[in-house]
Design an enzyme around this catalytic site. Structure first.
Site, PDB file in Angstrom:
ATOM      1  N   HIS A   1      -5.201  -3.224  -2.793  1.00 52.40           N
ATOM      2  CA  HIS A   1      -5.022  -2.440  -3.959  1.00 52.40           C
ATOM      3  C   HIS A   1      -4.781  -2.909  -5.276  1.00 52.40           C
ATOM      4  CE1 HIS A   1      -4.401   0.938  -1.131  1.00 52.40           C
ATOM      5  NE2 HIS A   1      -3.857   0.022  -0.284  1.00 52.40           N
TER       6      HIS A   1
ATOM      7  N   SER B   1       0.685  -1.015  -0.289  1.00 49.20           N
ATOM      8  CA  SER B   1      -0.094  -0.060  -0.023  1.00 49.20           C
ATOM      9  C   SER B   1       0.836   1.317  -0.090  1.00 49.20           C
ATOM     10  CB  SER B   1      -0.938  -0.064   1.225  1.00 49.20           C
ATOM     11  OG  SER B   1      -0.268  -0.239   2.318  1.00 49.20           O
TER      12      SER B   1
ATOM     13  N   LYS C   1     -12.039   0.498  -1.586  1.00 46.19           N
ATOM     14  CA  LYS C   1     -10.820   1.148  -2.418  1.00 46.19           C
ATOM     15  C   LYS C   1     -11.564   1.371  -3.814  1.00 46.19           C
ATOM     16  CE  LYS C   1      -7.580   1.120   1.009  1.00 46.19           C
ATOM     17  NZ  LYS C   1      -6.836   0.275   1.887  1.00 46.19           N
TER      18      LYS C   1
HETATM   19  C1  LIG Z   1      -6.990  -0.176   3.198  1.00 48.43           C
HETATM   20  C2  LIG Z   1      -6.365  -1.344   3.635  1.00 48.43           C
HETATM   21  C3  LIG Z   1      -6.922  -2.548   4.312  1.00 48.43           C
HETATM   22  C4  LIG Z   1      -8.153  -2.110   5.283  1.00 48.43           C
HETATM   23  O1  LIG Z   1      -9.373  -1.952   4.494  1.00 48.43           O
HETATM   24  P1  LIG Z   1     -10.491  -1.219   5.008  1.00 48.43           P
HETATM   25  O2  LIG Z   1     -11.671  -1.598   4.363  1.00 48.43           O
HETATM   26  O3  LIG Z   1     -10.277   0.428   4.526  1.00 48.43           O
HETATM   27  O4  LIG Z   1     -10.691  -1.149   6.536  1.00 48.43           O
HETATM   28  C5  LIG Z   1      -6.250  -3.634   4.625  1.00 48.43           C
HETATM   29  N1  LIG Z   1      -5.144  -4.120   3.741  1.00 48.43           N
HETATM   30  C6  LIG Z   1      -4.513  -3.116   3.082  1.00 48.43           C
HETATM   31  C7  LIG Z   1      -3.356  -3.514   2.231  1.00 48.43           C
HETATM   32  C8  LIG Z   1      -5.210  -1.796   2.894  1.00 48.43           C
HETATM   33  O5  LIG Z   1      -4.549  -0.926   2.148  1.00 48.43           O
END
Ligand SMILES: *Cc1c(COP(=O)(O)O)cnc(C)c1O
Length: 382
Positions: free
Chosen positions: A206, A178, A225
């Site tokens: 991602h 990320s 996302k």
């Molecule tokens: C954003 C993210 C999460 C958490 O997801 P949310 O739905 O925002 O709680 C978990 N793992 C990674 C790699 C992320 O970037």
């Protein structure tokens, strides 16, 4: 009694690590308004522009009109609707798995899944740069936590060789990292897992439009996302999903995902199916921007995948600055010029590796990408 708070806040401020919220007043695609001024947004995870896609808004409103907003109880009590089940069916299809389970957030999906799978008799083996939610889940599980250097498969194998004494071995890795935008060597990970009889779990948060190789047992993802909604999910075999429904505490002891969030995610999956060109557009934009930014003196280092090939599939583009205060100064300067780019500092990244983190979306146009590239900073005097 609370003096420590003041002291800690002061320490954060003095070391350039104090964080403040920005308030967004208006959103129009990649353009957002803060304090009455318009900015180009280069830090959202809205990779495909689905968070405010007209078709999705329309469909979500229809679903809210029929079912209401909230789910009113946990899934196992009376919060489970046909909308939740339709979403799970679509997610399983989307990731090519037998079944899926949704959680209120991705964070909770990682927490619930990892703690349900391993305990003090087991070991969980993770990449050093895995997401904070994975690390917290591992700690909470009480399994022996073992960390290998970023993308280092030789180190992973060494750990696996010495892990025979544990009842279960679980390997967890981000698919796309990320904060670095690079990609885990999943084929090698799966091979090693097979050789040493370990379970494999990947975090696909991602990974927009990316293939998952064979041999990955558990695929976790988020609706928040690229899908522009809210919620987390896990895909895998029907047995795994039945097990998580019975064992994952962050699934059992919390209210079900709001129907509105399910509806938006269902609509988003439909839009991805109907408009495959969105993913093409994102790839195009990433390629275009990557070429532009490689000409910027401050960031000559191209991103590479573990195999050494250019990792240009991912929409996360880090520009390493090093010093936290310097990073925030550059981010502020870009902000003054109308560009919203996040400055990332410890503890999100290791000390000395503060960076600008640029995310490219399918909704940017070429002029907008050129504009940002032209404003990126000149080389920093050492
Ligand atoms: C954003 C993210 C999460 C958490 O997801 P949310 O739905 O925002 O709680 C978990 N793992 C990674 C790699 C992320 O970037």
């Amino acid at each position: 009694m609370l003096e420590f708070i003041d002291e800690e806040l002061n320490t954060l401020k003095q070391s350039g690590l104090y964080r403040e919220l920005k308030t967004i007043e208006k959103v129009s695609g990649a353009r957002i308004t803060i304090n009455g001024k318009e900015y180009l947004n280069f830090c959202s995870n809205n990779y495909l522009g689905l968070a405010n896609h007209p078709k999705i808004i329309k469909k979500t409103i229809e679903i809210i009109k029929e079912f209401g907003f909230g789910a009113t109880a946990s899934r196992l009590i009376c919060g489970n609707t046909v909308i939740h089940e339709l979403l799970e069916e679509k997610l399983a299809n989307f990731k090519g798995r037998e079944a899926a389970i949704v959680f209120p957030t991705g964070y909770m999906a990682n927490l619930g899944t990892i703690t349900a799978l391993v305990d003090e008799n087991d070991t969980v083996i993770i990449d050093r740069l895995n997401h904070a939610s994975i690390i917290n889940a591992c700690r909470l599980s009480k399994a022996k936590l073992q960390v290998y250097p970023h993308l280092n498969m030789a180190a992973l194998e060494k750990i696996l060789q010495k892990s025979g004494k544990y009842k279960k071995r679980l390997i967890v890795t981000d698919h796309v990292f990320s904060m670095d935008g690079d990609i885990a060597p999943l084929e090698q990970t799966a091979k090693l897992a097979k050789k040493y009889q370990a379970i494999t779990m990947i975090d696909d948060a991602h990974a927009v439009g990316m293939k998952i190789p064979d041999g990955i047992d558990i695929v976790m993802g988020t609706l928040s996302k690229a899908l522009g909604s809210l919620g987390g999910f896990v895909c895998g075999s029907q047995d795994l999903i039945d097990y998580l429904r019975n064992k994952a505490r962050s699934f059992i002891y919390t209210t079900a995902l709001p129907i509105a969030a399910c509806g938006a995610a269902i609509a988003a999956l439909e839009v991805i199916e109907e408009e495959p060109e969105l993913i093409e557009k994102l790839r195009d934009n990433v390629r275009y921007f990557e070429n532009l930014r490689l000409n910027v003196a401050v960031s000559k280092e191209p991103r590479r995948s573990a195999s050494g090939s250019l990792a240009i599939q991912s929409p996360i583009i880090p520009i390493i600055i090093g010093d936290a205060a310097k990073t925030m100064e550059i981010a502020q300067k870009l902000f003054d010029q109308g560009m919203l780019v996040s400055g990332i500092r410890p503890p999100t990244v290791p000390k000395g590796q503060s960076r600008l983190r640029i995310t490219v979306s399918a909704i940017h146009n070429k002029e907008e990408l050129e504009c940002l590239a032209s404003l990126l900073p000149p080389p920093i005097p050492k």
